[in-house]
Design an enzyme around this catalytic site. Sequence first.
Site, PDB file in Angstrom:
ATOM      1  N   HIS A 220     -19.587  -4.488 -15.292  1.00  0.00           N
ATOM      2  CA  HIS A 220     -19.846  -4.528 -13.862  1.00  0.00           C
ATOM      3  C   HIS A 220     -20.564  -3.240 -13.456  1.00  0.00           C
ATOM      4  O   HIS A 220     -19.992  -2.331 -12.889  1.00  0.00           O
ATOM      5  CB  HIS A 220     -18.529  -4.657 -13.101  1.00  0.00           C
TER       6      HIS A 220
ATOM      7  N   ASP B 165       0.864  -1.196   0.000  1.00  0.00           N
ATOM      8  CA  ASP B 165       0.000   0.000   0.000  1.00  0.00           C
ATOM      9  C   ASP B 165       0.894   1.237   0.000  1.00  0.00           C
ATOM     10  O   ASP B 165       2.124   1.117   0.014  1.00  0.00           O
ATOM     11  CB  ASP B 165      -0.965  -0.017   1.203  1.00  0.00           C
TER      12      ASP B 165
HETATM   13  P1  A3D Z   1     -10.247   0.489   0.588  1.00  0.00           P
HETATM   14  O1  A3D Z   1     -10.532  -0.221   1.850  1.00  0.00           O
HETATM   15  O2  A3D Z   1     -10.308   1.968   0.577  1.00  0.00           O
HETATM   16  O3  A3D Z   1      -8.791   0.018   0.088  1.00  0.00           O
HETATM   17  C1  A3D Z   1      -8.162   0.581  -1.017  1.00  0.00           C
HETATM   18  C2  A3D Z   1      -6.684   0.693  -0.678  1.00  0.00           C
HETATM   19  O4  A3D Z   1      -5.972   1.153  -1.839  1.00  0.00           O
HETATM   20  C3  A3D Z   1      -6.383   1.700   0.447  1.00  0.00           C
HETATM   21  O5  A3D Z   1      -5.726   1.046   1.524  1.00  0.00           O
HETATM   22  C4  A3D Z   1      -5.491   2.737  -0.227  1.00  0.00           C
HETATM   23  O6  A3D Z   1      -4.499   3.279   0.621  1.00  0.00           O
HETATM   24  C5  A3D Z   1      -4.888   1.903  -1.343  1.00  0.00           C
HETATM   25  N1  A3D Z   1      -4.243   2.694  -2.383  1.00  0.00           N
HETATM   26  C6  A3D Z   1      -4.573   3.933  -2.847  1.00  0.00           C
HETATM   27  N2  A3D Z   1      -3.673   4.319  -3.765  1.00  0.00           N
HETATM   28  C7  A3D Z   1      -2.783   3.318  -3.905  1.00  0.00           C
HETATM   29  C8  A3D Z   1      -1.619   3.142  -4.709  1.00  0.00           C
HETATM   30  N3  A3D Z   1      -1.207   4.078  -5.566  1.00  0.00           N
HETATM   31  N4  A3D Z   1      -0.933   1.985  -4.590  1.00  0.00           N
HETATM   32  C9  A3D Z   1      -1.340   1.046  -3.725  1.00  0.00           C
HETATM   33  N5  A3D Z   1      -2.416   1.150  -2.935  1.00  0.00           N
HETATM   34  C10 A3D Z   1      -3.128   2.283  -3.030  1.00  0.00           C
HETATM   35  O7  A3D Z   1     -11.203  -0.024  -0.592  1.00  0.00           O
HETATM   36  P2  A3D Z   1     -11.776  -1.515  -0.816  1.00  0.00           P
HETATM   37  O8  A3D Z   1     -10.716  -2.512  -0.538  1.00  0.00           O
HETATM   38  O9  A3D Z   1     -13.090  -1.649  -0.141  1.00  0.00           O
HETATM   39  O10 A3D Z   1     -12.080  -1.440  -2.393  1.00  0.00           O
HETATM   40  C11 A3D Z   1     -11.009  -1.353  -3.308  1.00  0.00           C
HETATM   41  C12 A3D Z   1     -11.532  -1.128  -4.724  1.00  0.00           C
HETATM   42  O11 A3D Z   1     -12.266  -2.264  -5.151  1.00  0.00           O
HETATM   43  C13 A3D Z   1     -12.460   0.074  -4.900  1.00  0.00           C
HETATM   44  O12 A3D Z   1     -12.142   0.764  -6.094  1.00  0.00           O
HETATM   45  C14 A3D Z   1     -13.831  -0.558  -4.999  1.00  0.00           C
HETATM   46  O13 A3D Z   1     -14.740   0.238  -5.727  1.00  0.00           O
HETATM   47  C15 A3D Z   1     -13.490  -1.826  -5.743  1.00  0.00           C
HETATM   48  N6  A3D Z   1     -14.484  -2.906  -5.642  1.00  0.00           N
HETATM   49  C16 A3D Z   1     -14.723  -3.630  -6.762  1.00  0.00           C
HETATM   50  C17 A3D Z   1     -15.631  -4.658  -6.737  1.00  0.00           C
HETATM   51  C18 A3D Z   1     -15.888  -5.445  -7.972  1.00  0.00           C
HETATM   52  O14 A3D Z   1     -16.693  -6.355  -7.959  1.00  0.00           O
HETATM   53  C19 A3D Z   1     -15.191  -5.116  -9.214  1.00  0.00           C
HETATM   54  C20 A3D Z   1     -16.324  -4.961  -5.556  1.00  0.00           C
HETATM   55  C21 A3D Z   1     -16.051  -4.211  -4.423  1.00  0.00           C
HETATM   56  C22 A3D Z   1     -15.127  -3.170  -4.471  1.00  0.00           C
END
Ligand code: A3D
Length: 311
Positions: free
Chosen positions: A178, A34
């Site tokens: 999606h 991260d």
């Molecule tokens: P979250 O818990 O915010 O985690 C995202 C992480 O990405 C955070 O810890 C950030 O610090 C990190 N991050 C930001 N910039 C960078 C970088 N440059 N390099 C590395 N890490 C970085 O979010 P989440 O885990 O709940 O969701 C992550 C993503 O998945 C989001 O975009 C959601 O919209 C997506 N998502 C997709 C689905 C699908 O079915 C496709 C379902 C649920 C969530």
Amino acid sequence: MSRPKISLIGGGQIGGNLALLAAQKELGDIVIFDIPKVEGMVKGKALDLMQLRPHDGYDANITGTSDWNDVKDSDVFIITAGIPRKPGMDREDLLEINLGIMKDVAANIKKQAPQSFVIVISNPLDAMVYAFYKVSGFPKNQVVGMAGALDSARFRTFIAMETGLSVQDVTCMVLGGHGDTMVPITRLATVGGVPVTDLISAERLAEIEHRTRFAGGEIVKLFGNGSAFYAPAQSAIEMAESYLRDKKRVIPCASLCTGEFGIDGYFIGVPTVIGTGGVEKILEFQLTDDEQVELNNTLEVVKKTVKETGL
Ligand code: A3D
């Protein structure tokens, strides 16, 4: 022989659960990456997960880092880097911020592990996986998006809830982008081989399809901050496992179509065979006219978002 190396880019809600599930399945050693601002958080998650291992006795090593050198020569990457939705947001609202992040991530993965298999989860999914593909220049078999696996799991869940039958015996697929225009192929859904159209009324099936299309938003609304993470993590782990163990599972994934279903040059949810060769094959089958219209419709939405990437 050393263990496979799985790097999770983004160690937030989904990233943490990916690490847990990958460790429990003993898929390999795990690196949670991260940004420097939250390096302590991913190091802490990794250490916590290391201390969970003795109970089940699995040996995977789990580390947290913000140094790209630590993901060198990874076999698999799962990318969740970016921001998730808040209530009232469409997945497309995330484009600007997440595109910048994806470009950075793609360039670094290309540098550190050009042979790796990459599963993208960040939203808006179909555009983010396209962006990764374009920026990295990876061959199409090495890049795939996770969405259909989750959307299908949601459809399966709602059918099992409706019938009161085991979710294990429900099979079905959701194709397309999606987003709210995704295409549940209800005609082919079965419970233990029995068509769901013989088990559930057409009216109820239409309601279940609708709930499936908006299932992500339903959870976003309930959470109030952030989006689903347990089921998305499990869906991606099934894809990673199929690759690492050459299972050749058939999973609806956002794969690059080159003519299949009349789609050319876009990543969109289609039945995909995942094995040692990565995306080994897209299984094309005859859609009905209505299904093809729906797929064309969802393709237009994907095209619009992809265009906004400027790639
Ligand atoms: P979250 O818990 O915010 O985690 C995202 C992480 O990405 C955070 O810890 C950030 O610090 C990190 N991050 C930001 N910039 C960078 C970088 N440059 N390099 C590395 N890490 C970085 O979010 P989440 O885990 O709940 O969701 C992550 C993503 O998945 C989001 O975009 C959601 O919209 C997506 N998502 C997709 C689905 C699908 O079915 C496709 C379902 C649920 C969530």
